[in-house]
Design an enzyme around this catalytic site. Structure first.
Site, PDB file in Angstrom:
ATOM      1  N   ASN A 293       0.842  -1.194   0.000  1.00  0.00           N
ATOM      2  CA  ASN A 293       0.000   0.000   0.000  1.00  0.00           C
ATOM      3  C   ASN A 293       0.884   1.255   0.000  1.00  0.00           C
ATOM      4  OD1 ASN A 293       0.924  -0.338   2.695  1.00  0.00           O
ATOM      5  ND2 ASN A 293      -0.758   0.958   3.393  1.00  0.00           N
ATOM      6  N   CYS A 295       1.969   3.549   2.017  1.00  0.00           N
ATOM      7  CA  CYS A 295       2.986   3.818   3.047  1.00  0.00           C
ATOM      8  C   CYS A 295       3.880   2.625   3.343  1.00  0.00           C
ATOM      9  CB  CYS A 295       2.306   4.310   4.320  1.00  0.00           C
ATOM     10  SG  CYS A 295       1.573   5.946   4.119  1.00  0.00           S
ATOM     11  N   GLU A 297       3.414  -0.356   4.646  1.00  0.00           N
ATOM     12  CA  GLU A 297       3.301  -1.259   5.795  1.00  0.00           C
ATOM     13  C   GLU A 297       2.497  -2.522   5.490  1.00  0.00           C
ATOM     14  OE1 GLU A 297      -0.374   1.381   6.434  1.00  0.00           O
ATOM     15  OE2 GLU A 297       1.586   1.484   5.490  1.00  0.00           O
TER      16      GLU A 297
END
Length: 445
Positions: A293, A295, A297
Site C-alpha cells: 500500500n 505507506c 506497511e
C-alpha cells in the site's frame, strides 16, 4: 463452524441511535479535523453531522454485520453500543475510509489496495481507471511497475519502442492529481520497481527534481541476490521482464549507494525486501506479493485490500499493572478490534468485483498501534533505551498473539477465511483462522 456469508446478501438494517447516547469528549484540534475530513457534509460543503452521530453511524454500520451470522436484533444493538464506547474512548480507531464512509451509500471502508500493472496499453490504462475509482472512494493504491518492458525495447504489435515504466508512472501521477479521495484529500500511491529491472537507475533518480511525482511514494524492490552482491561488491544482472534476457550488468554496491543518496536527498526511494515479504506470505498459492500500500506497511496481492485500525497505547498506562501496562484492558480491546475489523470486511462495498473476491477469500485485517511514545513518557522510559525496545517487543508480541487467538475464535464461530486450506497455516497445522493477517504497523503519527 457456521457457514461464511453469501456473496450478495441484502444489506442488514442499522440499529437506531439511542436517545441517551453520551456525547464525545473532543479537544479543539480533533473538532477541526473531524469537520474537515470526516463529518458528512451538505451541498454547501458544511457539516450537518455531529461527532456523536458520526461515531454512532460507524458503530451501527459495523455492528449490523452481526445479523449476517445469525445475531439477534438485541445482539446487534448491544454490539453497536459496545463499538460506540470503544471508538469514543479513543482506545481504538479504524482507518479513515471506515470513519468517512461506514453507513453511507458509498460504503467503501478499506484504506489499502494493490493493483496489478500488466505489460500492455490495455492493462496499464485499466490500472489507471481502477486506481481512480479507488481514490474516489477514499482508498490508496500500490503498484509494481516491474512487469513493464524497459525504455526503448521493441513493441511487437507496432514495431515501435516502449517508453518504459517511468513514463507510465507519470500518467498515474497526473490522474491522481485530478481526483480527491472521498472528496476530502488527494490520492496516495506507492510505485515499486525491482532492482534488477533495466530502468532501475532512472527510477532511483526519479525525484531529483522537486515536485516530481508528488502523488507517489517510491520504493525499490530489493532481492536477497542483490544484497549479497552488495555485500561482496559484485556485479548483478538487469533482466528485461518481457523476454527474461540479461541486458546489462551493474555494480551492486554503486546502485545501492545511489539509492541511499537519493533517499537522503528527497526521502525517496524507499526499500522493499521482496524475498523477505514472500517468506511470510500466508497465501503463496495465490502468487507472489510484488507491491504494498502507499505507506509500505501492508504487502498485498494484486486486487487485494486490507482494513486497518490502531490501538492507542497511551490509554493503557496503569501504575498498578505489570510493567505499568493494563494488559487485561489491552486484551479486551484487541478482541473487540479484531471482531470490528472482520465486520468491516463484510460491511465494505469494494470498487471492483476482483477486489471483493480477493478480499473475502483472504480476509486480511491490520491491527496496529499508536501512542507508544506517549506510553513511554508516562512510564518514564527513554524512547531510545533498551528498556523501551524490550517493552515494544513485549507489547507487539502481545497484540500479535491475542489478535491471532481472537481470529481463531472467530473462525470457530463464523468459519475460516476461504483460502485457509491452501495457506501456510494449514500446512503448519496452525489455526484455523478467520483472517490471513491480523496485525500491521501503520504510520499513524
Amino acid at each position: 463452524m457456521t457457514a461464511t456469508k453469501p456473496s450478495s446478501p441484502a444489506a442488514p438494517a442499522l440499529p437506531p441511535m439511542p436517545k441517551n447516547l453520551p456525547d464525545v469528549a473532543l479537544n479543539e484540534n480533533a473538532k477541526v479535523v473531524l469537520a474537515r475530513r470526516y463529518l458528512r457534509k451538505g451541498a454547501d460543503g458544511k457539516p450537518y453531522e455531529l461527532p456523536r452521530e458520526l461515531f454512532w453511524r460507524v458503530s451501527a454500520a459495523i455492528a449490523a454485520q452481526e445479523a449476517v451470522y445469525g445475531g439477534s436484533k438485541a445482539k446487534v444493538e448491544a454490539q453497536a453500543r459496545e463499538y460506540y464506547e470503544l471508538l469514543t474512548s479513543f482506545k481504538f480507531l479504524p482507518n479513515s475510509p471506515t470513519l468517512m464512509n461506514a453507513g453511507t451509500d458509498l460504503g467503501q471502508l478499506a484504506a489499502c489496495f494493490v493493483l496489478p500493472v500488466g505489460d500492455s496499453i490495455e492493462q496499464i490504462f485499466d490500472a489507471v481507471k481502477h486506481a481512480a475509482l479507488i481514490h474516489k472512494s477514499g482508498g490508496g493504491t500500490g503498484f509494481s511497475f516491474s512487469r513493464l518492458r524497459p525504455t526503448d525495447s521493441r513493441v511487437g504489435s507496432t514495431g515501435g519502442v516502449a517508453s518504459g515504466p517511468l513514463s507510465f508512472l507519470r500518467i498515474f501521477n497526473t490522474a491522481t492529481e485530478q481526483i480527491k479521495q472521498g472528496g476530502t484529500r488527494r490520492g496516495a500511491n506507492m510505485g515499486i520497481l525491482r532492482v534488477d529491472h533495466p530502468d532501475i537507475i532512472r527510477f532511483i533518480r526519479a525525484k531529483e527534481r522537486e515536485g516530481e511525482l508528488n502523488n507517489f511514494n517510491l520504493s525499490v524492490g530489493l532481492t536477497e541476490a542483490f544484497m549479497q552482491a552488495v555485500d561482496k561488491d559484485e556485479e548483478y544482472d538487469l533482466i528485461a521482464p518481457h523476454n527474461k534476457e540479461v541486458v546489462e550488468r551493474l555494480k551492486a554496491r554503486e546502485v545501492f549507494t545511489l539509492l541511499v543518496q537519493k533517499a537522503w536527498e528527497s526521502g525517496d526511494p524507499g526499500m522493499v525486501f521482496l524475498d523477505r515479504i514472500n517468506r511470510d506470505n500466508p497465501t503463496p498459492a495465490q502468487g507472489d506479493i510484488e507491491a504494498t500500500n502507499p505507506c509500505g506497511e501492508q504487502p498485498l496481492l494484486p486486487y487485494e485490500a486490507c482494513n486497518l485500525g490502531s490501538i492507542n497505547l497511551a490509554l493503557f498506562h496503569s501504575p498498578d499493572g505489570r510493567d505499568g501496562v493494563d494488559w487485561e484492558g489491552l486484551k479486551q480491546v484487541i478482541r473487540q478490534s479484531v471482531r470490528f475489523l472482520d465486520n468491516v470486511i463484510e460491511a465494505s462495498i469494494y470498487p471492483l468485483p476482483q477486489i471483493t473476491d480477493t478480499v473475502r477469500k483472504n480476509r486480511k485485517i491490520g491491527l496496529g498501534l499508536m501512542g507508544f511514545a506517549d506510553l513511554l513518557y508516562q512510564l518514564g522510559i527513554p524512547y531510545n533505551s533498551q528498556e523501551g525496545v524490550n517493552l515494544a517487543e513485549k507489547l507487539m508480541g502481545f497484540i500479535q498473539d491475542e489478535s491471532k487467538l481472537a481470529s481463531k475464535e472467530l473462525a470457530e464461530e463464523r468459519g475460516a477465511f476461504p483460502s485457509f486450506a491452501q495457506s501456510t497455516y494449514a500446512a503448519k497445522k496452525q489455526g484455523p483462522y478467520r483472517n490471513a493477517t491480523t496485525t500491521t504497523i501503520a504510520p499513524t503519527g
